[in-house]
Design an enzyme around this catalytic site. Structure first.
Site, PDB file in Angstrom:
ATOM      1  NE  ARG A 241      -3.791  -2.222   2.387  1.00  0.00           N
ATOM      2  CZ  ARG A 241      -3.589  -3.457   2.883  1.00  0.00           C
ATOM      3  NH1 ARG A 241      -2.417  -3.735   3.464  1.00  0.00           N
ATOM      4  NH2 ARG A 241      -4.511  -4.375   2.792  1.00  0.00           N
ATOM      5  CE  LYS A 271      -7.865  -0.934   4.433  1.00  0.00           C
ATOM      6  NZ  LYS A 271      -8.342  -1.093   3.039  1.00  0.00           N
ATOM      7  CG  HIS A 341      -4.571   1.123  -3.284  1.00  0.00           C
ATOM      8  ND1 HIS A 341      -5.321   0.048  -3.697  1.00  0.00           N
ATOM      9  CD2 HIS A 341      -4.403   0.987  -1.946  1.00  0.00           C
ATOM     10  CE1 HIS A 341      -5.623  -0.707  -2.654  1.00  0.00           C
ATOM     11  NE2 HIS A 341      -5.072  -0.167  -1.591  1.00  0.00           N
ATOM     12  NE  ARG A 344      -3.025  -3.543  -1.681  1.00  0.00           N
ATOM     13  CZ  ARG A 344      -2.478  -4.453  -0.882  1.00  0.00           C
ATOM     14  NH1 ARG A 344      -1.149  -4.519  -0.774  1.00  0.00           N
ATOM     15  NH2 ARG A 344      -3.220  -5.289  -0.198  1.00  0.00           N
ATOM     16  CG  HIS A 373      -5.851  -9.433   0.277  1.00  0.00           C
ATOM     17  ND1 HIS A 373      -6.023  -9.493  -1.091  1.00  0.00           N
ATOM     18  CD2 HIS A 373      -5.726  -8.110   0.581  1.00  0.00           C
ATOM     19  CE1 HIS A 373      -6.006  -8.269  -1.590  1.00  0.00           C
ATOM     20  NE2 HIS A 373      -5.823  -7.416  -0.607  1.00  0.00           N
ATOM     21  CE1 TYR A 383      -4.078 -17.152   6.153  1.00  0.00           C
ATOM     22  CE2 TYR A 383      -2.973 -15.043   5.895  1.00  0.00           C
ATOM     23  CZ  TYR A 383      -3.447 -16.228   5.367  1.00  0.00           C
ATOM     24  OH  TYR A 383      -3.279 -16.493   4.039  1.00  0.00           O
TER      25      TYR A 383
END
Length: 444
Positions: A241, A271, A341, A344, A373, A383
């Site tokens: 980002r 983020k 951006h 991405r 993600h 995760y």
């Protein structure tokens, strides 16, 4: 006037004879019993004869229709026999000039201006999505509904970006066909407006590899601070980002002189909500291709004595302007077409298509991991953000190789015309040698 009864009753004789109809149409009965339609006419002061077929395969009514068609051609000042031969030749040529044959010719002519990887991808998409349906058809007989059926099939599998690119490639092949005289119009020209729209709210992004390369070349040639140019190259390579680029600190990079260079972006800079920023083990890991390390080695002499990789032109301890990269893209002519951006989306689209083409379906979730993600079925804290790191490194290198195939070394960006550079002087830096460059202030 002839009738079917007279025609059926006609018997062969020792010599050929004629049974006449109106307007010079007649039936020639041969000694062997053949019954052949003929039409006599004058053209250029000469008496000529045109064959119209054999009875009863060609009926009396059909023979008269063929005669009338030939008379209409004659009234235009054309020789009907020559016009018929030209039509036969045209039909044979049309049958030979199939869409696949024309599209391959277009590809052969055009591929010299593309990177080899992109040229292979273009041809592969045609072979996979277009040739099975349109390939055998004469290019002059392909209609818009036929092309739309092909594009709808692509859309049905959820590949909306691919459908738009395939339409562009089909259209380019038709433009080539028109220029060569093989087609009269492009049936795909106006189909873009009826394709399914992309998801609303997406940032403007160029997701075609060749166009992305052209954009980077154009932007890097524009007047800008070397730091801005290098930041643009770095965000394109890493697909992080924009704020993660702006806040990049030298201390976040590991093993830049080694075999496994890595950018460890702290969870606090990622983020997300407070839980994400305080997550233990939540750092985002970005394996660096050697092209990314080359960018860092080029900028090191300019900013390596400070904390930030891409600082402001006025204050070494402040990050570069959040608009600097965007303004550079706008000046290069890409306003409203691509934003920082957008790299991405470009990385996701191009690399997912690459994975599909190469039978690497498993790479899809790895590509999502590279973009930070988290799958919907996972929770942030559960995760594994360090998973698949070797494969992520391989994919990062594949992406960098595709993206930079026509781009100059990062050190060239230091020499191009610049805007005001503030506190940073421009210096000539030799091209880095992978594995040989040293970052003396980075200690691990």
């Amino acid at each position: 006037m002839l009738s079917d009864a007279k025609l059926r009753a006609a018997k062969p004789r020792a010599n050929a004879y004629k049974l006449t109809d109106s307007n010079r149409l007649y039936l020639l009965v041969t000694p062997s019993g053949g019954k052949l339609w003929r039409w006599s006419y004058q053209y250029g002061g000469k008496q000529k004869t045109m064959a119209l077929g054999a009875y009863p395969v060609v009926s009396l009514l059909e023979a008269r229709e063929r005669r009338d068609d030939a008379r209409a051609i004659l009234s235009q000042g054309k020789d009907p026999v020559i016009a018929k031969k030209l039509l036969i030749h045209e039909n044979l040529a049309a049958a030979q000039n199939t869409f696949e044959r024309i599209a391959r010719k277009w590809h052969d002519v055009t591929k010299a201006q593309w990177a080899r990887v992109h040229a292979d991808d273009v041809l592969r998409s045609l072979e996979r999505d277009v040739f099975p349906a349109l390939g055998p058809l004469p290019v002059s007989e392909i209609s818009a509904p036929l092309v739309l059926d092909v594009l709808r099939t692509i859309e049905d599998r959820g590949a909306l970006e691919t459908a738009k690119r395939v339409r562009q490639r089909i259209s380019a092949a038709f433009v080539y066909a028109i220029a060569q005289g093989f087609a009269q119009h492009d049936p795909s020209e106006r189909l873009g407006v009826v394709l399914k729209p992309l998801r609303k709210g997406r940032q403007p992004a160029i997701t075609d590899l060749a166009e992305l390369q052209r954009m980077l070349n154009a932007a890097e040639e524009d007047h800008a601070r070397p730091i801005t140019r290098l930041a643009l190259r770095f965000i394109a390579l890493t697909a992080v980002r924009p704020n993660e680029i702006r806040g990049a600190r030298w201390i976040e990079f590991e093993d830049l002189d080694g075999r496994n260079p890595l950018w460890r972006i702290p969870a606090s800079r990622m983020k997300g909500g407070q839980d994400r920023k305080e997550e233990i083990g939540g750092d985002h890991l970005v394996p660096l291709a050697h092209q990314s390390v080359a960018v860092l080695s080029a900028i090191w002499p300019l900013t390596g004595t400070g904390p930030l990789v891409f600082p402001s032109s006025r204050h070494a301890h402040h990050p570069m302007s959040e608009n600097a990269i965007g303004y550079l893209l706008n000046r290069a002519g890409y306003h409203g077409r691509h934003v920082p951006h957008g790299f991405r989306a470009a990385f996701s689209t191009i690399m997912n298509e690459w994975a599909e083409q190469h039978g690497k379906e498993h790479d899809r979730k790895i590509i999502d991991l590279m973009l930070a993600h988290v799958p919907k079925e996972k929770v942030e804290s559960a995760y594994n953000r360090a998973a698949y790191l070797p494969r992520r490194r391989e994919l990062a290198q594949i992406w960098a190789d595709m993206l930079t195939v026509h781009l100059p070394p990062p050190t060239v960006l230091l020499e191009r015309p610049a805007r005001d550079m503030g506190a940073y002087s421009r210096r000539r830096i030799p091209d880095p040698v992978p594995g040989d460059f040293r970052f003396p202030l980075l200690t691990r």
